[in-house]
Structures are given as C-alpha cells and as structure tokens.
Design a protein around this motif. Sequence first.
Motif, PDB file in Angstrom:
ATOM      1  N   GLN A  87      -4.254   8.131  -1.319  1.00 27.65           N
ATOM      2  CA  GLN A  87      -4.567   7.156  -0.343  1.00 27.65           C
ATOM      3  C   GLN A  87      -3.437   6.455   0.829  1.00 27.65           C
ATOM      4  O   GLN A  87      -4.310   5.864   1.660  1.00 27.65           O
ATOM      5  CB  GLN A  87      -5.449   5.764  -1.152  1.00 27.65           C
ATOM      6  CG  GLN A  87      -6.010   6.185  -2.339  1.00 27.65           C
ATOM      7  CD  GLN A  87      -6.873   4.435  -2.625  1.00 27.65           C
ATOM      8  OE1 GLN A  87      -7.654   3.724  -2.466  1.00 27.65           O
ATOM      9  NE2 GLN A  87      -6.610   4.558  -4.034  1.00 27.65           N
ATOM     10  N   CYS A  88      -3.020   6.494   0.408  1.00 31.26           N
ATOM     11  CA  CYS A  88      -1.397   5.726   2.040  1.00 31.26           C
ATOM     12  C   CYS A  88       0.024   6.589   2.020  1.00 31.26           C
ATOM     13  O   CYS A  88      -0.040   6.596   2.707  1.00 31.26           O
ATOM     14  CB  CYS A  88      -0.795   4.161   0.791  1.00 31.26           C
ATOM     15  SG  CYS A  88      -1.410   2.972   0.108  1.00 31.26           S
ATOM     16  N   HIS A  89      -0.783   7.333   0.637  1.00 31.56           N
ATOM     17  CA  HIS A  89       0.714   8.386   0.876  1.00 31.56           C
ATOM     18  C   HIS A  89       0.824  10.006   1.464  1.00 31.56           C
ATOM     19  O   HIS A  89       1.181  10.865   1.891  1.00 31.56           O
ATOM     20  CB  HIS A  89       1.957   8.670  -0.347  1.00 31.56           C
ATOM     21  CG  HIS A  89       2.053   7.768  -0.912  1.00 31.56           C
ATOM     22  ND1 HIS A  89       4.031   7.506  -0.554  1.00 31.56           N
ATOM     23  CD2 HIS A  89       2.040   6.935  -1.928  1.00 31.56           C
ATOM     24  CE1 HIS A  89       3.805   6.067  -0.680  1.00 31.56           C
ATOM     25  NE2 HIS A  89       3.100   6.107  -2.113  1.00 31.56           N
ATOM     26  N   GLY A  90      -1.273  10.044   1.243  1.00 32.00           N
ATOM     27  CA  GLY A  90      -1.584  11.426   1.988  1.00 32.00           C
ATOM     28  C   GLY A  90      -1.842  12.305   1.238  1.00 32.00           C
ATOM     29  O   GLY A  90      -1.158  12.124  -0.027  1.00 32.00           O
ATOM     30  N   ILE A  91      -2.841  13.606   1.367  1.00 31.49           N
ATOM     31  CA  ILE A  91      -3.331  14.138   0.691  1.00 31.49           C
ATOM     32  C   ILE A  91      -2.428  15.355   0.630  1.00 31.49           C
ATOM     33  O   ILE A  91      -1.949  15.576  -1.192  1.00 31.49           O
ATOM     34  CB  ILE A  91      -4.472  15.112   1.424  1.00 31.49           C
ATOM     35  CG1 ILE A  91      -5.385  13.991   1.188  1.00 31.49           C
ATOM     36  CG2 ILE A  91      -5.134  15.940   0.385  1.00 31.49           C
ATOM     37  CD1 ILE A  91      -6.739  14.590   2.192  1.00 31.49           C
ATOM     38  N   LYS A  92      -1.713  15.545   1.512  1.00 29.75           N
ATOM     39  CA  LYS A  92      -0.294  16.648   0.964  1.00 29.75           C
ATOM     40  C   LYS A  92       1.303  15.273   0.736  1.00 29.75           C
ATOM     41  O   LYS A  92       1.788  16.709   0.647  1.00 29.75           O
ATOM     42  CB  LYS A  92       0.013  17.367   2.488  1.00 29.75           C
ATOM     43  CG  LYS A  92      -0.745  18.005   2.273  1.00 29.75           C
ATOM     44  CD  LYS A  92      -0.961  19.389   3.899  1.00 29.75           C
ATOM     45  CE  LYS A  92      -2.459  20.271   3.475  1.00 29.75           C
ATOM     46  NZ  LYS A  92      -1.894  20.941   4.540  1.00 29.75           N
ATOM     47  N   GLY A  93       0.887  14.369   0.634  1.00 28.97           N
ATOM     48  CA  GLY A  93       2.270  13.171   0.370  1.00 28.97           C
ATOM     49  C   GLY A  93       3.338  13.244   2.162  1.00 28.97           C
ATOM     50  O   GLY A  93       4.395  12.991   1.300  1.00 28.97           O
ATOM     51  N   LYS A  94       2.391  13.005   2.797  1.00 26.40           N
ATOM     52  CA  LYS A  94       3.708  12.998   3.841  1.00 26.40           C
ATOM     53  C   LYS A  94       3.097  11.869   4.401  1.00 26.40           C
ATOM     54  O   LYS A  94       4.341  11.374   6.208  1.00 26.40           O
ATOM     55  CB  LYS A  94       2.517  13.917   4.721  1.00 26.40           C
ATOM     56  CG  LYS A  94       3.397  15.751   5.028  1.00 26.40           C
ATOM     57  CD  LYS A  94       3.039  16.043   6.072  1.00 26.40           C
ATOM     58  CE  LYS A  94       3.154  17.879   5.479  1.00 26.40           C
ATOM     59  NZ  LYS A  94       2.638  18.306   6.112  1.00 26.40           N
ATOM     60  N   GLY A  95       3.097  10.818   3.354  1.00 31.10           N
ATOM     61  CA  GLY A  95       2.921   9.460   3.847  1.00 31.10           C
ATOM     62  C   GLY A  95       2.113   9.248   5.160  1.00 31.10           C
ATOM     63  O   GLY A  95       2.389   8.369   5.551  1.00 31.10           O
ATOM     64  N   ASP A  96       1.316   9.879   5.253  1.00 32.18           N
ATOM     65  CA  ASP A  96      -0.158  10.384   6.054  1.00 32.18           C
ATOM     66  C   ASP A  96      -1.231   9.807   5.919  1.00 32.18           C
ATOM     67  O   ASP A  96      -2.524   9.665   6.408  1.00 32.18           O
ATOM     68  CB  ASP A  96       0.116  11.376   7.664  1.00 32.18           C
ATOM     69  CG  ASP A  96      -0.052  11.956   6.753  1.00 32.18           C
ATOM     70  OD1 ASP A  96      -0.355  11.879   5.294  1.00 32.18           O
ATOM     71  OD2 ASP A  96      -0.326  13.395   7.434  1.00 32.18           O
ATOM     72  N   GLY A  97      -1.788   9.137   4.900  1.00 33.64           N
ATOM     73  CA  GLY A  97      -2.318   8.460   4.255  1.00 33.64           C
ATOM     74  C   GLY A  97      -3.619   7.542   5.050  1.00 33.64           C
ATOM     75  O   GLY A  97      -3.222   7.237   6.215  1.00 33.64           O
ATOM     76  N   ILE A  98      -5.191   7.244   4.719  1.00 28.17           N
ATOM     77  CA  ILE A  98      -5.888   6.557   5.727  1.00 28.17           C
ATOM     78  C   ILE A  98      -5.175   5.382   5.807  1.00 28.17           C
ATOM     79  O   ILE A  98      -5.961   4.318   6.809  1.00 28.17           O
ATOM     80  CB  ILE A  98      -7.351   6.462   5.717  1.00 28.17           C
ATOM     81  CG1 ILE A  98      -7.679   5.875   3.994  1.00 28.17           C
ATOM     82  CG2 ILE A  98      -7.926   7.628   5.775  1.00 28.17           C
ATOM     83  CD1 ILE A  98      -9.179   6.060   3.609  1.00 28.17           C
ATOM     84  N   ASN A  99      -4.217   4.534   4.655  1.00 29.57           N
ATOM     85  CA  ASN A  99      -3.790   3.338   4.657  1.00 29.57           C
ATOM     86  C   ASN A  99      -3.003   2.799   5.900  1.00 29.57           C
ATOM     87  O   ASN A  99      -2.357   2.181   6.348  1.00 29.57           O
ATOM     88  CB  ASN A  99      -3.654   2.463   3.735  1.00 29.57           C
ATOM     89  CG  ASN A  99      -4.950   2.610   2.636  1.00 29.57           C
ATOM     90  OD1 ASN A  99      -6.428   2.018   3.507  1.00 29.57           O
ATOM     91  ND2 ASN A  99      -5.242   2.476   1.408  1.00 29.57           N
ATOM     92  N   ALA A 100      -1.763   4.544   5.558  1.00 25.85           N
ATOM     93  CA  ALA A 100      -0.559   3.983   6.213  1.00 25.85           C
ATOM     94  C   ALA A 100      -0.241   3.171   8.179  1.00 25.85           C
ATOM     95  O   ALA A 100       0.157   2.083   7.867  1.00 25.85           O
ATOM     96  CB  ALA A 100      -0.272   5.615   6.977  1.00 25.85           C
TER      97      ALA A 100
END
Lengths: 215, 151
Positions: free
Chosen positions: B69-82
Amino acid sequence: MKTLTTLILSGLLLSTPASAGVLEDKNCGSCHRLKAEETEKGFTGPDLHYAGNKFQPEWLKHFLNNPEVIRPAGFVTDPGFLPKTDLPPHISSSKEDANALAQELMDLKISAPTPVTSEPLSKGLRARIKYQFERTFGCISCHQSLNLAGKIRGGISGPSLVNAGNRLQADWVADWLKAPETYTAKRRMPRYKMEPDTLDQFTRFLMTLKKENIK
Amino acid sequence: MIINRKFLLTRIILLTTLVTACGQSEQATPAAKPPTQQEVAEVTQQTPQPKPVQVTEDTRQTYQWYCSQCHGIKGKGDGINAKLLTVPPRNHTKAAYLETRTDEQLFEAIKFGGLSVGRAPCMPAWEHTLEEDAIHSLVRYIRELCDCEAL
C-alpha cells in the motif's frame, strides 16, 4: 375505508418491487457483499452486510443520490485494488431509490456494538488525539483526514475519514477498532490494541471529522 | 504515554534477548537453562521462532496485501500512498540504505513501527497483526528485494 383500501393497495404496489428487495433489483450484490455467509468472492465494493451497524442513514441517503469518492483506489478485496487510483464515483440513484436503498441497508446488521459516547472532544484533547492519529498509530498513512487547520491530509489506500463524523456510527467505529474481525476476516489495516480511554477518545476524535469543517 | 514507553522498552529489551537466543539455537536444540519467571511470562505469549526463516509464497502475499500500500507492489517505495506521506516510504530495492540496517532493526521497525527505530511514524506497528514468524520472513523478503545483507 376507502382511504384504508387505497393505502393497502398502494402499499402492495410499492412492495411489489421491494419483495425481492431494492438492493437485489439494483443488483448491488454484484459488487457488494450483502450477506454474512458470502465470502471470498473478491467483491469490488465495500462490504455492506453490516451497513446497518456502520452507516448513518441520512448520510447513506445523501451518498446514494449524490455519490462522492471515498476510496479512490477501490475496495481492498478488489483483485485490481492496488494499481488503481482515481476511481469514478458510485452510480447515482434517484432520491426515491436512494431512500429505499438506505432503508434496506439499515436493516443489514450483524452485531450489537456497545453504545459509546460521541461527545465532542475538548480542543486540547482533540489536538492530542490528532497527534496519536498521525504519529502513534500512523493512521494518516492510509486514511485522509482533516488537520487542525481543516485541510485534507493523508493516504488513499484506506477509506477517506474526512467525513467520518457524518458517515459512520460512533458505536461501530469503536467496535471496529476494538474487534475488526467481527466484521471482516482480513483487513489491510493493522490491528490495534488500544486502552479503553484511548479507544473512547479516538472514536470521539473520528466523529469530529466532518466535511463541513474543510477549510 | 509514559506507561506505553516503559512497556515498549521492556519489550524491546526482551525481544533483543529473544532474537539473540534464536540465533544461537540454530546450531543445536534450545538451551536447557531454566528461564527466569519474567521470561516465562513473556515467552508464553510469543509464537515459536522459525528455523531457519524462509521467504515463502505467504511472505510475498503478506507483503502485497499490507506493505505494498505504501512501499509499492515491487517494493520500490512507490505505493499509492507514497506521494501523500510527509516522509516517503522506504524503497526496499535500494541496498545503499538497507545494508546499513541490521535484521533486528528491520524486524523492530515492522513490529513496533517506524518511531521505535528512530524513523518515520508513518510506518505503523504490526505487532498485533502479524505473527513474529511472518515478520521475520518479511525481513528476509526485504533482503531479497534489496539483494543485500546487513554490513
């Protein structure tokens, strides 16, 4: 007698579509969970099988007639939940339909939460709980809310709480924070174990969040 | 607040002992040394430690369900809350920072939240949501994402 017959007849006429239920007529169940026994279907809309516990009826009526986006990324069980943003608002119903739908939704209950006070918080306490909302529990990372200056702040993966005070029932808010598993088996929100005082103040804080306070 | 802090400190201290104990137990069966009364009280509430910790399909799903949700699907720190957070979520694919953190620090950040390890409060505590096993495997998964270990 004539009036009575007319009333009965009009009642019958009105109840014809309602016999199956307005919710069914409008096919609400294709996106929303309407029965507790329905599970694992990957519903794209929020669970409504406890709508009567969760929502305020006046808000429901208004929302169904004038929908607004509460979950820009969709509902958490939607298989396409995360990549999505900026979903369009819910379809709009006529005032009559909205009222009928709200009435049926308010009958959908699965629990009897302990009544809590929704008494407004003092300014000082409100500031303290807002601090906890943001820093102790990190709610703001996923939920939009209003800061003390009335500005909208926060993440969007969880439902917006900007209008929580008009949308939600205080009893349900407290029960959800205390025992969320009563309502949903798996959430994307962390489980918290708040002290009773904190839970009470938190609920009251959330109930102060209202759209009319946006500045 | 003061009580909370005290409670947290006690847990961190106990946790550190537990983690250390777990590391040692990889070589042999757990030590037979009788634990103190305090340890017994705490240990009974803990779930058993996995040996060794592995990244499973469950771990990936847990990451996708909660963390992305925050860290992104691939973990790149680009989740929708980022973009809406005051402090950007950690990019779990960047080794430069993650190799400066120990596994214990990552574990504590997940379990007790960002503030507990001196980082951002945006990261909530998952102690009442995730079992310790799951948190340990998430730490391993982050190591997989960054392709790095603690220096």
